[in-house]
Write an enzyme that holds these catalytic residues in place. Sequence first.
Site, PDB file in Angstrom:
ATOM      1  N   SER A  71      -2.316   2.416 -10.065  1.00  7.97           N
ATOM      2  CA  SER A  71      -2.531   2.275 -11.509  1.00  7.97           C
ATOM      3  C   SER A  71      -1.735   1.131 -12.135  1.00  7.97           C
ATOM      4  O   SER A  71      -1.250   1.256 -13.257  1.00  7.97           O
ATOM      5  CB  SER A  71      -2.264   3.604 -12.231  1.00  7.97           C
ATOM      6  N   GLU A  81      -6.553   6.292   1.102  1.00  7.79           N
ATOM      7  CA  GLU A  81      -7.930   6.828   1.165  1.00  7.79           C
ATOM      8  C   GLU A  81      -8.417   6.877   2.608  1.00  7.79           C
ATOM      9  O   GLU A  81      -9.151   7.790   3.000  1.00  7.79           O
ATOM     10  CB  GLU A  81      -8.852   5.992   0.264  1.00  7.79           C
ATOM     11  N   GLU A 138       2.474   2.865  -2.149  1.00  6.71           N
ATOM     12  CA  GLU A 138       1.472   3.391  -3.062  1.00  6.71           C
ATOM     13  C   GLU A 138       1.583   4.914  -3.114  1.00  6.71           C
ATOM     14  O   GLU A 138       1.020   5.608  -2.256  1.00  6.71           O
ATOM     15  CB  GLU A 138       0.066   3.011  -2.579  1.00  6.71           C
ATOM     16  N   GLY A 183      -8.446  -0.433  -9.350  1.00 11.77           N
ATOM     17  CA  GLY A 183      -9.350  -0.494 -10.498  1.00 11.77           C
ATOM     18  C   GLY A 183      -9.219  -1.761 -11.333  1.00 11.77           C
ATOM     19  O   GLY A 183     -10.228  -2.383 -11.700  1.00 11.77           O
ATOM     20  N   GLY A 201      -5.484   5.441  -8.826  1.00 12.26           N
ATOM     21  CA  GLY A 201      -6.722   5.735  -9.546  1.00 12.26           C
ATOM     22  C   GLY A 201      -6.581   6.846 -10.575  1.00 12.26           C
ATOM     23  O   GLY A 201      -7.574   7.359 -11.087  1.00 12.26           O
ATOM     24  N   ASN A 244      -7.704  -4.788  -4.315  1.00 14.44           N
ATOM     25  CA  ASN A 244      -8.446  -3.935  -3.377  1.00 14.44           C
ATOM     26  C   ASN A 244      -9.672  -3.419  -4.124  1.00 14.44           C
ATOM     27  O   ASN A 244      -9.560  -2.501  -4.939  1.00 14.44           O
ATOM     28  CB  ASN A 244      -7.536  -2.781  -2.928  1.00 14.44           C
ATOM     29  N   TRP A 245     -10.815  -4.027  -3.839  1.00 16.79           N
ATOM     30  CA  TRP A 245     -12.027  -3.682  -4.596  1.00 16.79           C
ATOM     31  C   TRP A 245     -12.581  -2.312  -4.210  1.00 16.79           C
ATOM     32  O   TRP A 245     -13.445  -1.784  -4.882  1.00 16.79           O
ATOM     33  CB  TRP A 245     -13.108  -4.739  -4.362  1.00 16.79           C
ATOM     34  N   LYS A 246     -12.147  -1.784  -3.084  1.00 19.73           N
ATOM     35  CA  LYS A 246     -12.699  -0.523  -2.554  1.00 19.73           C
ATOM     36  C   LYS A 246     -14.215  -0.657  -2.433  1.00 19.73           C
ATOM     37  O   LYS A 246     -14.707  -1.765  -2.204  1.00 19.73           O
ATOM     38  CB  LYS A 246     -12.249   0.653  -3.428  1.00 19.73           C
ATOM     39  N   HIS A 275      -4.506   2.448   4.171  1.00 18.27           N
ATOM     40  CA  HIS A 275      -4.620   2.863   2.768  1.00 18.27           C
ATOM     41  C   HIS A 275      -4.720   4.391   2.707  1.00 18.27           C
ATOM     42  O   HIS A 275      -5.320   5.013   3.586  1.00 18.27           O
ATOM     43  CB  HIS A 275      -5.851   2.215   2.130  1.00 18.27           C
TER      44      HIS A 275
HETATM   45  P1  PGA Z   1      -5.503   1.752  -8.417  1.00 22.09           P
HETATM   46  O1  PGA Z   1      -5.613   1.653  -6.805  1.00 22.09           O
HETATM   47  O2  PGA Z   1      -4.898   0.451  -8.889  1.00 22.09           O
HETATM   48  O3  PGA Z   1      -6.928   1.909  -8.884  1.00 22.09           O
HETATM   49  O4  PGA Z   1      -4.663   2.919  -8.734  1.00 22.09           O
HETATM   50  C1  PGA Z   1      -4.594   1.072  -6.048  1.00 22.09           C
HETATM   51  C2  PGA Z   1      -4.955   1.144  -4.583  1.00 22.09           C
HETATM   52  O5  PGA Z   1      -5.565   2.122  -4.154  1.00 22.09           O
HETATM   53  O6  PGA Z   1      -4.648   0.210  -3.807  1.00 22.09           O
END
Ligand code: PGA
Length: 249
Positions: free
Chosen positions: A212, A97, A167, A234, A173, A9-11, A95
């Site tokens: 993470s 976010e 998650e 990330g 993150g 997931n590049w965001k 997600h």
């Molecule tokens: P992260 O994000 O690996 O940077 O913790 C995971 C995600 O939000 O899917």
Amino acid sequence: MRQTLVAGNWKMNGSLDANRQLLNGIKAGVAEGVSAKVVVCPPAIYIPQAASLLNGSHVSWGGQNLSQEKSGAFTGEISADMLLDQQCEYVIVGHSERRALYGESDELVAQKYGAAQAAGLIPLLCVGELLEEREAGNTESVVARQLDAVIDKVGIAAIAEGIIAYEPVWAIGTGKTASPQQAQDVHAFIRRRVAEKDAGVAEKLQILYGGSVKPDNAVELFAMTDIDGGLIGGASLDAEGFLAICRAG
Ligand code: PGA
């Protein structure tokens, strides 16, 4: 046996130049042989670039979000059919976010899940608790609520055609990964919850862990019975690191 799936997931990261390097690096690494299914989810505007660079490779691609609507006056939105037009196979739905920063409710997430599936995309449904919810002992009730909202809307058979990503929000993150056992416990809970409705669906369902995940913790996470791969933020922005995670499966 459930196949391991690793999705990046590049965001909101990337540029044409950076993506070219990253995609070519992932493509080359996967071509050398990776048993996991590998998926990348770039920002929507770069999906055509991913489609053109990855066409014919063993790497699949998908969106990070979609509209619950089919078409019309929804400025800034992208429909499931548009993602399909770019040969997306997958789309991330719900997600944390999107839930936290853009106010996506359980109901809206369920509608998006349904819209993705109706169009033929594989929805990758994210569920997970906040730190305060975990500390209050509410992890299972939060995850159950998020899951049930979708099951109630689309039915248990549709869940078999999708993927779930657990998650924990406190691990996204932050560099704080859930321990393999903490993650396993929630994955097993999700599978049990689905099994209450349909044991066959539960057995086949791929449940990814996200939060993470890094090359140095992926092996022990993916070794847990109910962890079938990862959703990687990330660490998916570096080809070598992402490939190392893919090889952990
Ligand atoms: P992260 O994000 O690996 O940077 O913790 C995971 C995600 O939000 O899917």
